[in-house]
Design an enzyme around this catalytic site. Sequence first.
Site, PDB file in Angstrom:
ATOM      1  N   GLU A   1       0.834  -1.199   0.000  1.00 12.15           N
ATOM      2  CA  GLU A   1       0.000   0.000   0.000  1.00 12.15           C
ATOM      3  C   GLU A   1       0.877   1.261   0.000  1.00 12.15           C
ATOM      4  OE1 GLU A   1      -3.162   0.188  -0.435  1.00 12.15           O
ATOM      5  OE2 GLU A   1      -3.763  -1.912  -0.239  1.00 12.15           O
TER       6      GLU A   1
ATOM      7  N   GLY B   1      12.310  -2.419  -2.858  1.00 12.39           N
ATOM      8  CA  GLY B   1      13.047  -3.057  -1.783  1.00 12.39           C
ATOM      9  C   GLY B   1      12.590  -2.653  -0.400  1.00 12.39           C
ATOM     10  N   PHE B   2      13.492  -2.043   0.387  1.00 10.53           N
ATOM     11  CA  PHE B   2      13.192  -1.786   1.798  1.00 10.53           C
ATOM     12  C   PHE B   2      13.486  -0.336   2.160  1.00 10.53           C
ATOM     13  CE2 PHE B   2      17.578  -3.384   1.599  1.00 10.53           C
ATOM     14  CZ  PHE B   2      18.283  -2.410   2.295  1.00 10.53           C
TER      15      PHE B   2
ATOM     16  N   CYS C   1       1.230   1.779   4.829  1.00 12.23           N
ATOM     17  CA  CYS C   1       1.115   0.366   4.437  1.00 12.23           C
ATOM     18  C   CYS C   1      -0.299  -0.172   4.642  1.00 12.23           C
ATOM     19  CB  CYS C   1       2.127  -0.497   5.194  1.00 12.23           C
ATOM     20  SG  CYS C   1       3.837   0.024   4.949  1.00 12.23           S
TER      21      CYS C   1
END
Length: 227
Positions: A88, A165-166, A183
């Site tokens: 999200e 990725g992160f 999210c």
Amino acid sequence: MLSPIIPQNLNAQPCLLFDWGQVPYSQAWEIQQKLVQERRENPDLPDVLILLEHPPVYTLGLGSKLEFLKFDPDRSQPELHRIERGGEVTYHCPGQLVGYPILNLRRHQQDLHWYLRQLEEVLLGVLAVCGLKGSRVAGMTGVWVDGTKVGAIGIKVSRWITMHGFALNVCPDLTGFGQIVPCGIPDRPVGSLDQFIPGIEVDRVRAIVMAQFARVFGVEIVRSSES
């Protein structure tokens, strides 16, 4: 806090490191797409890890719901981008360390759930080196400290080549998260490492992320001349 050590494994595959400062989101997105396309055309090219920060920006996953925005998307400041990753809405800003691995999972493991758990393991390893006890939450992706989400993950994999990725909240201004439901999770707060380690800086955490990424994925980090 311990000093990170990047393991020297003579059998490890190289992973090129692009270690950048603050880069506009659209520029980094374009670079990722280029690197992915090159690896689709030539799977023998080495893996890549991009580490950077972004100016303030919101991103929506491919299927993200606009109901998680608390503002008019047509009048968004900062920028708002809908991108091809899963997940999200999230927020990027200075003080948040973002990692974009461009990996060929055929060299690792052709399993998306495995890959997500490995990215979480990288972040959990970073937290451990920093003296923090990180955790996962069943049914969710990311990492938490004391019930506060400090690391988010969203990926795209095509022909087993990864992108996106992160994002690890080191010392950002968290105000921008108040304009979204991060999210899509309304009942869990977003936090940062400096809430637990006052004065921690992104440059300190970069080195730890490099070492943990090398450990978890069994690669040798090689700094690119473009860093």
